[in-house]
Design a protein around this motif. Structure first.
Motif, PDB file in Angstrom:
ATOM      1  N   GLY A 146       0.832  -1.200   0.000  1.00 36.83           N
ATOM      2  CA  GLY A 146       0.000   0.000   0.000  1.00 36.83           C
ATOM      3  C   GLY A 146       0.861   1.242   0.000  1.00 36.83           C
ATOM      4  O   GLY A 146       2.080   1.161  -0.117  1.00 36.83           O
ATOM      5  N   VAL A 147       0.192   2.412   0.147  1.00 34.12           N
ATOM      6  CA  VAL A 147       0.925   3.679   0.030  1.00 34.12           C
ATOM      7  C   VAL A 147       1.775   4.008   1.250  1.00 34.12           C
ATOM      8  O   VAL A 147       2.634   4.872   1.187  1.00 34.12           O
ATOM      9  N   LYS A 148       1.544   3.335   2.361  1.00 35.06           N
ATOM     10  CA  LYS A 148       2.245   3.730   3.588  1.00 35.06           C
ATOM     11  C   LYS A 148       3.459   2.864   3.921  1.00 35.06           C
ATOM     12  O   LYS A 148       3.960   2.860   5.046  1.00 35.06           O
ATOM     13  N   GLY A 149       3.939   2.098   2.920  1.00 36.63           N
ATOM     14  CA  GLY A 149       5.057   1.177   3.158  1.00 36.63           C
ATOM     15  C   GLY A 149       6.306   1.849   3.693  1.00 36.63           C
ATOM     16  O   GLY A 149       7.027   1.270   4.503  1.00 36.63           O
ATOM     17  N   ALA A 150       6.566   3.081   3.250  1.00 39.07           N
ATOM     18  CA  ALA A 150       7.810   3.751   3.638  1.00 39.07           C
ATOM     19  C   ALA A 150       7.920   3.851   5.153  1.00 39.07           C
ATOM     20  O   ALA A 150       8.967   3.606   5.731  1.00 39.07           O
ATOM     21  N   LYS A 151       6.835   4.219   5.801  1.00 44.38           N
ATOM     22  CA  LYS A 151       6.876   4.389   7.259  1.00 44.38           C
ATOM     23  C   LYS A 151       6.403   3.150   8.007  1.00 44.38           C
ATOM     24  O   LYS A 151       6.925   2.836   9.079  1.00 44.38           O
ATOM     25  N   TYR A 152       5.409   2.432   7.445  1.00 43.79           N
ATOM     26  CA  TYR A 152       4.741   1.390   8.229  1.00 43.79           C
ATOM     27  C   TYR A 152       4.992  -0.035   7.759  1.00 43.79           C
ATOM     28  O   TYR A 152       4.442  -0.973   8.332  1.00 43.79           O
ATOM     29  N   GLY A 153       5.814  -0.226   6.708  1.00 39.04           N
ATOM     30  CA  GLY A 153       6.086  -1.584   6.258  1.00 39.04           C
ATOM     31  C   GLY A 153       4.896  -2.221   5.574  1.00 39.04           C
ATOM     32  O   GLY A 153       3.963  -1.528   5.135  1.00 39.04           O
ATOM     33  N   THR A 154       4.911  -3.549   5.495  1.00 33.67           N
ATOM     34  CA  THR A 154       3.847  -4.269   4.799  1.00 33.67           C
ATOM     35  C   THR A 154       3.225  -5.305   5.739  1.00 33.67           C
ATOM     36  O   THR A 154       3.609  -5.405   6.911  1.00 33.67           O
ATOM     37  N   THR A 155       2.278  -6.061   5.221  1.00 38.84           N
ATOM     38  CA  THR A 155       1.527  -7.000   6.059  1.00 38.84           C
ATOM     39  C   THR A 155       2.434  -7.910   6.881  1.00 38.84           C
ATOM     40  O   THR A 155       2.169  -8.172   8.056  1.00 38.84           O
ATOM     41  N   LYS A 156       3.516  -8.390   6.271  1.00 36.48           N
ATOM     42  CA  LYS A 156       4.412  -9.335   6.974  1.00 36.48           C
ATOM     43  C   LYS A 156       4.906  -8.797   8.313  1.00 36.48           C
ATOM     44  O   LYS A 156       5.209  -9.568   9.228  1.00 36.48           O
ATOM     45  N   ASP A 157       5.002  -7.474   8.432  1.00 35.91           N
ATOM     46  CA  ASP A 157       5.507  -6.877   9.665  1.00 35.91           C
ATOM     47  C   ASP A 157       4.487  -6.907  10.797  1.00 35.91           C
ATOM     48  O   ASP A 157       4.797  -6.496  11.916  1.00 35.91           O
ATOM     49  N   TYR A 158       3.266  -7.357  10.517  1.00 35.16           N
ATOM     50  CA  TYR A 158       2.194  -7.322  11.518  1.00 35.16           C
ATOM     51  C   TYR A 158       1.611  -8.692  11.852  1.00 35.16           C
ATOM     52  O   TYR A 158       0.780  -8.790  12.741  1.00 35.16           O
ATOM     53  N   VAL A 159       2.020  -9.739  11.131  1.00 31.78           N
ATOM     54  CA  VAL A 159       1.420 -11.048  11.388  1.00 31.78           C
ATOM     55  C   VAL A 159       2.168 -11.731  12.539  1.00 31.78           C
ATOM     56  O   VAL A 159       3.334 -12.058  12.430  1.00 31.78           O
ATOM     57  N   MET A 160       1.472 -11.922  13.656  1.00 34.26           N
ATOM     58  CA  MET A 160       2.078 -12.539  14.839  1.00 34.26           C
ATOM     59  C   MET A 160       1.812 -14.042  14.892  1.00 34.26           C
ATOM     60  O   MET A 160       2.633 -14.793  15.397  1.00 34.26           O
ATOM     61  N   GLY A 161       0.654 -14.450  14.428  1.00 37.35           N
ATOM     62  CA  GLY A 161       0.311 -15.863  14.526  1.00 37.35           C
ATOM     63  C   GLY A 161      -0.688 -16.253  13.463  1.00 37.35           C
ATOM     64  O   GLY A 161      -1.407 -15.402  12.927  1.00 37.35           O
TER      65      GLY A 161
END
Lengths: 459, 459
Positions: B149-164
């Motif tokens: 998405g457009v916010k990758g520069a600051k917030y990364g992508t989905t992989k950075d949020y999947v815990m389980g």
């Protein structure tokens, strides 16, 4: 070790990079844990091609190979339990590239965390997850163990920064995977298979890391709590308020008492203290965030709240937290720092349980921890020459692991499984999960030569 | 499809959750790409146990199964190329838990991105990587494609949020992996094997996501550049300055021209415009960061710089960027948005190359992109009924992919491989990497029933 193997190793890396001296074998038998087993030979490769040649030979001959960085880990991750070859990657220690426009660095595995940090600091950038052992620990080790540290709450752990890897596989093939781009979805994510794999799936020979802008300002405060449940509620409220402390540490009463008994710090012997640090690009930003958190401390029945007015005052507030390990280590002949980790809302429950277990088994279990990410460090301190006390410690630990899992947590938040926690893997992982892990091991290392005997991978 | 299979499916999920109607088979033959192939049957499971029973049967019978969310992907990721069963996970659409103290949410795969966002917004939290298709795309799809998405520069992508994750394996076994804790190093990271695996390794049935505090304030500005190289230098300088724009978009001249030819927006037809947004918790924080970036624009020969003074003005600045796809889609009967991604410092080189290719093959390739993370979207717009023009497009694309890799970039930053980019995998990945990916596929899905025909996994 057969002479022909030794000759091959010497030809491959040069005579000066191979040792079988007893004194070296004794050093390479240990890491920062209690475990010990001597290798037959230690080798310092200096190129990926050398690592590849060694792995190809070892795979053909069926010789165990244990990769090793600075060996600062606490769970026997790089103790060569089956002997064989130790691959010390400490001489592959070059920072190959720092590209600030691309926000990345490419390093060899033997680069020390602090060496990299010293290179990045003047550029205004950082690789944030600094482990407590950052003065000695290598980046290769950080990646192989998915190292954490005190800043996990705001900055995550090593896995969040690894963009690409070069890995020598068990059979000597060289795999390059991942990317120099900030976004990447080209095929399976092979990178994260190796992050945290403890040297059991391949030998990491090059690492591409994402860099973050370095905060230039920090602000620090400390609060005391007479009840543990109030400290727990304060942590929960900080999470709910959307605050982002860069550090949020807890030190509980048994730890405060242990520090007081062994130093002249004169800490308040309350149920717990919380130490908070905020960071950012401006003083205003840090202070606003800190004041918000101090407000939450007060609303949750904090006793005393101290805010540092200078770097010296901040350092003084850190004293309790920073002295904990060294003080506890002096109390007895053995100290083991656990890294039991729970969902943030369960920290107070876990600390209550540790207190119960401490009484039940008549053991000192002073605890500090990273309250911002749920990662607690109960320290078991005892006399290992006393078999009866050692048995009590083992029982207490088993109860602790089971409780962590019961609370929705994990055996290990940052120290890894290695040998120490291998017997407890079944508490956290189903048969299906263990099956998948073992299949993955078999796929990458069918002859089980890479760091064998770890992580309960042998069933 | 054999009657006994259909009966089994109807018994398993209920008659109302199985369809073989022609109209449904036509719908399930496509996604948002050009590719099409009809399944034999589509099934809406509502529980993990149902998915497990279906996979067990399909594995025994050797029937292809293609999992599917909202099918908003652009590369044929969920087109059932070998027919068989489509598993539409859209009816597993419950948000099972939101725990703000633990900073996590647990959702079923069919939850729509916006449905989750609407739930999180009043709580002051977010799951940041919102794809452009967020109004329709499901979280299961986001995870299976590692959506950006457009916010990758600051917030990364989905992989950075999947815990389980809970995943049903090809043989029907249910794997639960990862954790509810913010730190976790307990065995291999199986979670990230499935993130971005495009439904080829397992069926995701439950997802635990990390939540972030939601920024409450944004600030927006736009700058024009008469030379592309100046815009490139501005982006590099922003990276070097340690700035953290939440959005940094580029729209180049062919795109500006295309928009002007098809709307009355009257955009400046300069070499490129850069659109920047900063976000944070306070107005002061946003404006300070924005002013720093505006200073960098000016130091790098920006022509006009406009700063939004209101939400309406910000919306107006966004017009060029937001209208791009819809406008380009109207020009011709076919539009394909590529997602070529390069290291940030190579964006200007890539755009120059796209301009060359556009001239060489006499094609319109208007381009917009996420300059903050190097993820460009060259849009191929052409008349598919013209075979000669279609052939030119294919040649131009192949040159584009090769150039991206030459610049240290990737075939795909956020759209995935699927069918569309499978023939080009060898450009980016070595034989060793392809071997490892194919071994992984074989390990998880030995009968090749899960979403077959994708990612060049069949050699």
């Amino acid at each position: 070790m057969e002479e022909k193997i030794l000759s091959f190793l010497k030809e491959t890396v040069g005579e000066e990079n191979v040792t079988t001296d007893l004194i070296d074998m004794l050093s390479y038998a240990t890491d920062a844990s209690e475990y010990t087993h001597r290798p037959d030979v230690a080798v310092w490769p200096t190129t990926t091609e050398q690592v590849s040649a060694i792995m190809k030979m070892a795979n053909e001959e069926g010789i165990p190979v244990t990769p090793r960085g600075a060996a600062t880990n606490l769970s026997g991750l790089c103790v060569p339990l089956k002997g064989g070859i130790v691959l010390d990657l400490g001489r592959m220690n070059k920072i190959l590239e720092v590209s600030i426009p691309d926000r990345l660095t490419v390093v060899q595995p033997g680069v020390v965390y602090m060496q990299l940090d010293d290179e990045l600091a003047p550029l205004g950038f950082a690789f944030p997850p600094d482990p407590a052992s950052g003065k000695a620990a290598t980046i290769g080790g950080n990646v192989a163990t998915n190292a954490g540290g005190v800043k996990g709450a705001k900055y995550g752990t090593t896995k969040d920064y690894v963009m690409g890897l070069e890995v020598v596989l068990a059979d000597g093939r060289i795999l390059r995977t991942g990317s120099r781009t900030q976004k990447w979805v080209s095929g399976f994510d092979l990178v994260h298979i190796f992050v945290g794999s403890e040297g059991t799936l391949g030998v990491i020979t090059e690492i591409t890391l994402k860099l973050s802008p370095r905060p230039t300002v920090t602000a620090t405060a400390l609060a005391t709590f007479d009840k543990l449940s109030d400290a727990g509620r304060a942590v929960t409220a900080i999470m709910e308020a959307g605050a982002q402390p860069s550090v949020l540490e807890i030190v509980e009463k048994n730890c405060l008492r242990a520090i007081n008994q062994n130093t002249d710090l004169g800490l308040p012997e309350v149920a717990a203290i919380l130490l908070v640090e905020t960071d950012g690009a401006t003083e205003d930003q840090c202070q606003t965030e800190l004041d918000k958190i101090i407000g939450i401390f007060k609303a949750n029945k904090a006793g005393e709240v101290r805010k540092a007015k200078s770097a010296e005052e901040a350092e003084a507030l850190w004293a309790a937290r920073k002295s904990a390990f060294a003080v506890i280590a002096r109390i007895n002949n053995t100290v083991e720092a656990e890294d039991t980790t729970v969902p943030i809302s369960k920290i107070a429950d876990l600390l209550d349980f540790i207190d119960e277990v401490s009484k039940k088994y008549n053991l000192a279990i002073p605890t500090v921890g990273h309250a911002g990410d749920g990662n607690m460090h109960p320290h078991f301190s005892w006399d290992r020459t006393n078999p009866e006390e050692t048995a009590r410690v083992q029982k207490a630990k088993a109860e602790l692991y089971a409780k962590a899992v019961e609370l929705g947590g994990t055996l290990t938040g940052e120290h890894g499984i290695g040998k120490g926690k291998a017997p407890y893997m079944h508490l956290e992982h189903s048969d299906v999960a263990m099956d998948v892990m073992r299949s993955l091991k078999k796929m990458f290392d069918p002859k089980n030569i890479l760091n064998p005997g770890k992580m309960a991978l042998e069933g």
